[in-house]
Design a protein around this motif. Structure first.
Motif, PDB file in Angstrom:
ATOM      1  N   ASP A  75       0.767  -1.058  -0.148  1.00 18.71           N
ATOM      2  CA  ASP A  75      -0.066  -0.039  -0.028  1.00 18.71           C
ATOM      3  C   ASP A  75       0.917   1.190   0.126  1.00 18.71           C
ATOM      4  OD1 ASP A  75      -2.389  -1.579   0.023  1.00 18.71           O
ATOM      5  OD2 ASP A  75      -2.332  -1.385   2.218  1.00 18.71           O
ATOM      6  N   THR A  76       2.203   0.971   0.343  1.00 20.79           N
ATOM      7  CA  THR A  76       2.924   2.139   0.407  1.00 20.79           C
ATOM      8  C   THR A  76       4.283   2.167  -0.619  1.00 20.79           C
ATOM      9  OG1 THR A  76       4.018   1.239   2.246  1.00 20.79           O
ATOM     10  CG2 THR A  76       2.273   2.712   2.649  1.00 20.79           C
ATOM     11  N   ILE A  77       4.044   1.612  -1.740  1.00 21.73           N
ATOM     12  CA  ILE A  77       5.275   1.402  -2.416  1.00 21.73           C
ATOM     13  C   ILE A  77       6.070   2.643  -2.973  1.00 21.73           C
ATOM     14  CG2 ILE A  77       5.938   0.752  -5.101  1.00 21.73           C
ATOM     15  CD1 ILE A  77       3.700  -1.269  -4.847  1.00 21.73           C
ATOM     16  N   ALA A  78       5.443   3.671  -3.054  1.00 19.09           N
ATOM     17  CA  ALA A  78       6.150   5.109  -3.234  1.00 19.09           C
ATOM     18  C   ALA A  78       7.179   5.331  -2.108  1.00 19.09           C
ATOM     19  CB  ALA A  78       5.092   6.205  -3.340  1.00 19.09           C
ATOM     20  N   ASP A  79       6.872   4.911  -0.892  1.00 23.74           N
ATOM     21  CA  ASP A  79       7.631   5.074   0.209  1.00 23.74           C
ATOM     22  C   ASP A  79       8.940   4.025   0.430  1.00 23.74           C
ATOM     23  OD1 ASP A  79       5.988   7.294   0.734  1.00 23.74           O
ATOM     24  OD2 ASP A  79       4.669   6.034   1.792  1.00 23.74           O
ATOM     25  N   TRP A  80       8.865   3.186  -0.264  1.00 18.82           N
ATOM     26  CA  TRP A  80       9.870   2.121  -0.190  1.00 18.82           C
ATOM     27  C   TRP A  80      11.322   2.667  -0.105  1.00 18.82           C
ATOM     28  CZ3 TRP A  80       8.570  -2.944  -3.410  1.00 18.82           C
ATOM     29  CH2 TRP A  80       7.516  -3.666  -2.927  1.00 18.82           C
ATOM     30  N   ALA A  81      11.691   3.454  -1.060  1.00 20.38           N
ATOM     31  CA  ALA A  81      13.119   3.803  -0.874  1.00 20.38           C
ATOM     32  C   ALA A  81      13.440   4.721   0.242  1.00 20.38           C
ATOM     33  CB  ALA A  81      13.399   4.683  -2.173  1.00 20.38           C
ATOM     34  N   ASP A  82      12.259   5.500   0.789  1.00 18.63           N
ATOM     35  CA  ASP A  82      12.701   6.099   2.057  1.00 18.63           C
ATOM     36  C   ASP A  82      12.730   5.329   3.283  1.00 18.63           C
ATOM     37  OD1 ASP A  82      13.295   8.443   0.445  1.00 18.63           O
ATOM     38  OD2 ASP A  82      11.111   8.943   0.421  1.00 18.63           O
ATOM     39  N   ASP A  83      11.830   4.480   3.274  1.00 20.15           N
ATOM     40  CA  ASP A  83      11.207   3.746   4.551  1.00 20.15           C
ATOM     41  C   ASP A  83      11.775   2.305   4.791  1.00 20.15           C
ATOM     42  OD1 ASP A  83       9.950   6.288   4.982  1.00 20.15           O
ATOM     43  OD2 ASP A  83       8.117   5.618   4.377  1.00 20.15           O
ATOM     44  N   ASN A  84      11.814   1.642   3.720  1.00 17.72           N
ATOM     45  CA  ASN A  84      11.948   0.176   3.557  1.00 17.72           C
ATOM     46  C   ASN A  84      12.893  -0.546   3.058  1.00 17.72           C
ATOM     47  OD1 ASN A  84       8.634   0.569   3.112  1.00 17.72           O
ATOM     48  ND2 ASN A  84       8.947  -0.501   4.949  1.00 17.72           N
TER      49      ASN A  84
END
Length: 133
Positions: A75-84
């Motif tokens: 649900d949060t793919i756009a945040d993967w680089a920053d968060d995961n």
């Protein structure tokens, strides 16, 4: 006598659905591996690995990345680089595709990662092994 027979449609009844994207500059190869550790939840047994190589960094290292349980974050793919997505290592020249090493081969579950291309300024390459347990 020639008879024309129409080809059967063997396409699946579904089409892939775009879920999103995340920025990761010069991403090259990806793999996902399923852990042998059956004490983990199904979603937690998956790890996503990414090689990256920048052709403009002659003589410099390129990072390799990983992400545990990517299915938990669809649900949060756009945040993967920053968060995961996390840096696994930063000491390879143009890392290639990571390959899975089962515990029956290496004594512990892991991956082996090759690096190096025959490009001016890059090294002859190397093999790097990682314990992922």
């Amino acid at each position: 006598v020639a008879v024309l027979v129409p080809a059967q449609d063997t396409r699946p009844d579904w089409e892939p659905r775009f879920l999103g994207q995340t920025p990761l500059r010069h991403a090259a190869f990806i793999e996902m591996y399923f852990s042998e550790d059956d004490t983990l939840d199904y979603e937690d047994r998956w790890t996503y690995y990414v090689s990256r190589f920048d052709p403009g960094t002659i003589g410099q290292y390129d990072p390799k990345y990983y992400m545990r349980a990517p299915g938990r974050f669809l649900d949060t793919i756009a945040d993967w680089a920053d968060d995961n997505i996390q840096v696994l290592d930063t000491n390879a020249y143009w890392p290639n595709n990571p390959d899975y090493l089962p515990s029956s081969v290496a004594g512990a579950e892991g991956i082996i990662w090759t690096s190096g291309f025959l490009v001016p300024g890059k090294t002859d390459g190397q093999l790097q092994m990682y314990d992922t347990t």
